[in-house]
Design an enzyme around this catalytic site. Structure first.
Site, mmCIF file in Angstrom:
data_model
loop_
_atom_site.group_PDB
_atom_site.id
_atom_site.type_symbol
_atom_site.label_atom_id
_atom_site.label_comp_id
_atom_site.label_asym_id
_atom_site.label_seq_id
_atom_site.Cartn_x
_atom_site.Cartn_y
_atom_site.Cartn_z
ATOM 1 N N ASP A 232 -16.078 3.021 -19.800
ATOM 2 C CA ASP A 232 -15.240 4.197 -19.917
ATOM 3 C C ASP A 232 -15.897 5.170 -20.981
ATOM 4 O O ASP A 232 -16.079 6.343 -21.128
ATOM 5 C CB ASP A 232 -13.940 4.113 -20.478
ATOM 6 C CG ASP A 232 -13.138 3.143 -19.546
ATOM 7 O OD1 ASP A 232 -13.387 3.313 -18.615
ATOM 8 O OD2 ASP A 232 -11.910 3.091 -20.071
ATOM 9 N N ALA A 233 -16.561 4.417 -21.825
ATOM 10 C CA ALA A 233 -17.448 5.058 -23.025
ATOM 11 C C ALA A 233 -18.580 6.037 -22.466
ATOM 12 O O ALA A 233 -18.760 7.171 -22.881
ATOM 13 C CB ALA A 233 -17.978 4.283 -24.203
ATOM 14 N N GLU A 234 -19.231 5.429 -21.668
ATOM 15 C CA GLU A 234 -20.236 6.123 -20.864
ATOM 16 C C GLU A 234 -19.955 7.187 -20.095
ATOM 17 O O GLU A 234 -20.419 8.439 -19.998
ATOM 18 C CB GLU A 234 -21.056 4.988 -19.798
ATOM 19 C CG GLU A 234 -22.252 5.602 -19.314
ATOM 20 C CD GLU A 234 -23.384 5.884 -20.000
ATOM 21 O OE1 GLU A 234 -23.401 6.061 -21.398
ATOM 22 O OE2 GLU A 234 -24.387 6.563 -19.714
ATOM 23 N N TYR A 235 -18.860 7.035 -19.274
ATOM 24 C CA TYR A 235 -18.203 8.060 -18.543
ATOM 25 C C TYR A 235 -17.768 9.261 -19.638
ATOM 26 O O TYR A 235 -18.238 10.718 -19.118
ATOM 27 C CB TYR A 235 -16.820 7.612 -18.173
ATOM 28 C CG TYR A 235 -16.092 8.618 -17.056
ATOM 29 C CD1 TYR A 235 -16.583 8.881 -15.725
ATOM 30 C CD2 TYR A 235 -15.286 9.361 -17.745
ATOM 31 C CE1 TYR A 235 -16.013 9.862 -14.916
ATOM 32 C CE2 TYR A 235 -14.659 10.527 -16.784
ATOM 33 C CZ TYR A 235 -14.877 10.521 -15.525
ATOM 34 O OH TYR A 235 -14.558 11.505 -14.722
ATOM 35 N N SER B 74 8.722 16.852 9.534
ATOM 36 C CA SER B 74 9.573 15.655 9.013
ATOM 37 C C SER B 74 9.540 14.479 9.890
ATOM 38 O O SER B 74 8.792 14.243 10.988
ATOM 39 C CB SER B 74 10.997 16.221 8.725
ATOM 40 O OG SER B 74 11.653 15.183 8.059
ATOM 41 N N LYS C 25 6.083 4.038 3.622
ATOM 42 C CA LYS C 25 6.892 5.299 3.259
ATOM 43 C C LYS C 25 7.064 5.680 1.909
ATOM 44 O O LYS C 25 7.737 5.135 1.132
ATOM 45 C CB LYS C 25 8.119 5.385 4.133
ATOM 46 C CG LYS C 25 8.637 6.817 4.099
ATOM 47 C CD LYS C 25 9.808 6.997 5.185
ATOM 48 C CE LYS C 25 10.278 8.346 4.947
ATOM 49 N NZ LYS C 25 10.759 8.804 3.909
ATOM 50 N N LYS D 243 4.076 4.859 13.566
ATOM 51 C CA LYS D 243 3.402 5.976 14.306
ATOM 52 C C LYS D 243 2.680 5.252 15.570
ATOM 53 O O LYS D 243 2.143 4.396 15.657
ATOM 54 C CB LYS D 243 2.303 6.565 13.407
ATOM 55 C CG LYS D 243 2.686 6.985 12.260
ATOM 56 C CD LYS D 243 1.592 7.635 11.322
ATOM 57 C CE LYS D 243 2.346 8.107 10.002
ATOM 58 N NZ LYS D 243 1.367 8.570 9.015
ATOM 59 N N LYS E 237 13.930 3.034 7.614
ATOM 60 C CA LYS E 237 14.376 3.005 6.151
ATOM 61 C C LYS E 237 14.908 1.719 5.752
ATOM 62 O O LYS E 237 15.791 1.115 6.412
ATOM 63 C CB LYS E 237 15.466 4.197 6.132
ATOM 64 C CG LYS E 237 15.095 5.545 6.443
ATOM 65 C CD LYS E 237 14.219 5.941 5.476
ATOM 66 C CE LYS E 237 14.870 7.038 4.066
ATOM 67 N NZ LYS E 237 15.376 8.038 4.417
HETATM 68 S S1 IVH Z 1 4.032 10.896 8.436
HETATM 69 C C1 IVH Z 1 4.771 14.053 11.332
HETATM 70 N N1 IVH Z 1 3.475 9.046 6.823
HETATM 71 O O1 IVH Z 1 8.176 10.695 4.475
HETATM 72 C C2 IVH Z 1 4.344 12.958 10.169
HETATM 73 N N2 IVH Z 1 4.937 10.572 6.139
HETATM 74 O O2 IVH Z 1 10.768 11.224 6.006
HETATM 75 C C3 IVH Z 1 5.366 12.902 9.478
HETATM 76 N N3 IVH Z 1 6.139 9.860 3.833
HETATM 77 O O3 IVH Z 1 8.096 14.191 4.705
HETATM 78 C C4 IVH Z 1 4.933 12.426 8.112
HETATM 79 N N4 IVH Z 1 4.740 8.271 3.540
HETATM 80 O O4 IVH Z 1 6.337 13.086 2.873
HETATM 81 C C5 IVH Z 1 4.097 10.217 6.760
HETATM 82 N N5 IVH Z 1 2.731 7.207 5.454
HETATM 83 C C6 IVH Z 1 3.529 8.347 5.726
HETATM 84 C C7 IVH Z 1 4.341 8.610 4.699
HETATM 85 C C8 IVH Z 1 5.110 9.925 4.904
HETATM 86 C C9 IVH Z 1 5.599 9.162 2.874
HETATM 87 C C10 IVH Z 1 6.907 11.071 3.846
HETATM 88 C C11 IVH Z 1 6.502 12.499 4.144
HETATM 89 C C12 IVH Z 1 7.631 12.989 4.920
HETATM 90 C C13 IVH Z 1 8.889 12.087 4.827
HETATM 91 C C14 IVH Z 1 9.480 11.830 6.150
#
Ligand code: IVH
Length: 379
Positions: free
Chosen positions: A24-27, A73, A107, A285, A309
């Site tokens: 950290d000191a060098e940084y 979303s 998430k 996803k 959730k």
């Molecule tokens: S993907 C179309 N990946 O969750 C793709 N969102 O309830 C949508 N979020 O508004 C986002 N971690 O802010 C994605 N690994 C993640 C995430 C993520 C948190 C949030 C994001 C979004 C909300 C949706």
């Protein structure tokens, strides 16, 4: 140029990779040297110089930024049945769903940020806003130590496309949040409610010095727009983002079937507490990005992804009494004595009340029905 390269590299290794190469000191010494050079030669200061992270002028309001594509979303699933129903729905729409894999990511309970790069240079950063237009918070985002000001961060990284726009999440780690509140308590100042709204307040502060003083972190997870053909799977996108030098969560689990997805999501209900930050679920996803895109959107939610959730960790109980702790320095901290309740498998009988202003502000009285929330070890 020499010291700047090394500062950038050290910053990346320290904050993003967690494997520092210099002390950290060098940084600090190198940063000081760079500041002196720039003071003598202001014409050498570049927008991506490590000295440009802190400060910046206080603004009166934020400018608007149009997103290059809608910042979508997510629809929610609350249990295994919800995940299976999502899978059935999209399988009926497109038979390729049966062959695709899935990526499961945490998430993060933070705020979406949209980051624009031109020829590798970070030029603009915005909030989500209404999903079409956000607010320009570039100066605030520059203060985030893990946000690359120029990509690729290391020489080994792939060349940056002419235009790249990525989406990520800004958030605050639980220990940093607790430390921040301890400081506030000692100073007799206001207590922050949650890491999420503290992060939101810090990002949307008109004074970037305030943002710089908050322990904001960042994970990036989507390529929103690129002048080059982006990778064709979500897992390859995450790998590419990491190669550029973006901070990417190392939790992203590729699953071959929806049953594996269910298993992974459920396994994180408990494991979430081992993470240094709050997550409120997992995001599932479709890995094949072309397929995900073809599935289309309903309202603002893409069909190709869903948020799983976690069961709520907020429960209602009765406030039986208020106790007071005396700290080492004589500071008095009140705490709630509660009718015992289970939150996420743990019995809770006490909760912090932070300070006396907090009690007055919320008009907390013995005998009240209260909502109790667990965030890591803090109740
Ligand atoms: S993907 C179309 N990946 O969750 C793709 N969102 O309830 C949508 N979020 O508004 C986002 N971690 O802010 C994605 N690994 C993640 C995430 C993520 C948190 C949030 C994001 C979004 C909300 C949706």
């Amino acid at each position: 140029v020499g010291s700047e390269m090394c500062i950038r590299d050290s910053n990346y290794r320290y904050h993003v990779l967690d494997t520092p190469i210099i002390s950290d000191a060098e940084y600090d010494r190198l940063l000081q040297e760079l500041k002196e050079i720039e003071r003598a030669h202001p014409e050498w200061v570049t927008p991506d110089s490590p000295t440009q992270r802190v400060g910046g002028a206080v603004s009166e309001r934020f400018e608007k930024v149009s997103h290059p594509a809608p910042i979508l979303s997510l629809a929610n699933a609350f249990d295994a049945a919800g995940l299976r129903a999502w899978y059935e729905r999209i399988s009926r729409l497109d038979e390729r769903v049966q062959e695709t894999s899935f990526v499961v990511e945490p998430k993060l309970d933070g705020l979406t940020v949209v980051l624009h790069y031109e020829n590798g240079l970070f030029v603009r950063g915005a909030t989500r806003g209404d999903g079409e237009v956000g607010e320009d918070i570039t100066v605030n985002l520059r203060t985030l130590k893990t946000l690359p000001l120029n990509i690729p961060v290391t020489r080994a990284g792939p060349a940056a496309p002419e235009r790249l726009v990525v989406r990520g999440e800004a958030f605050i780690n639980l220990v940093d949040f607790e430390a921040l509140n301890r400081q506030q308590e000692e100073k007799g100042e206001k207590i922050y409610q949650t890491p999420r709204n503290t992060a939101a307040g810090a990002l949307r502060n008109l004074d970037p010095a305030v943002t710089a003083a908050r322990p904001l972190r960042l994970y990036v997870y989507t390529i929103i727009d690129s002048s080059e053909a982006p990778p064709d799977t979500q897992s390859a996108s995450l790998a590419r983002l990491a190669e550029y030098g973006f901070p990417v969560s190392d939790i992203h689990i590729v699953c071959a079937s929806i049953e594996e997805v269910v298993e992974v999501c459920e396994s994180w209900i408990d494991k979430r507490h081992d993470l240094p930050y709050e997550i409120d679920g997992m995001v599932v996803k479709i890995n094949d990005l072309e397929l995900a895109d073809d599935l289309g959107i309903v309202g603002k939610d893409p069909r190709g992804a869903i948020a799983y959730k976690f069961p709520a960790e907020t429960v209602t109980t009765t406030l039986l009494d208020i106790g007071v702790n005396v700290g080492r320095t004589g500071v008095l901290t009140p705490y709630a004595i509660l009718a015992a309740v289970q939150i996420g498998g743990v019995t809770v009988q006490q909760a912090t009340l932070h300070n006396f202003d907090f009690i007055a502000e919320k008009d907390i009285r013995i005998g009240d029905k209260v909502m109790v929330k667990r965030a890591g070890d803090v109740i």
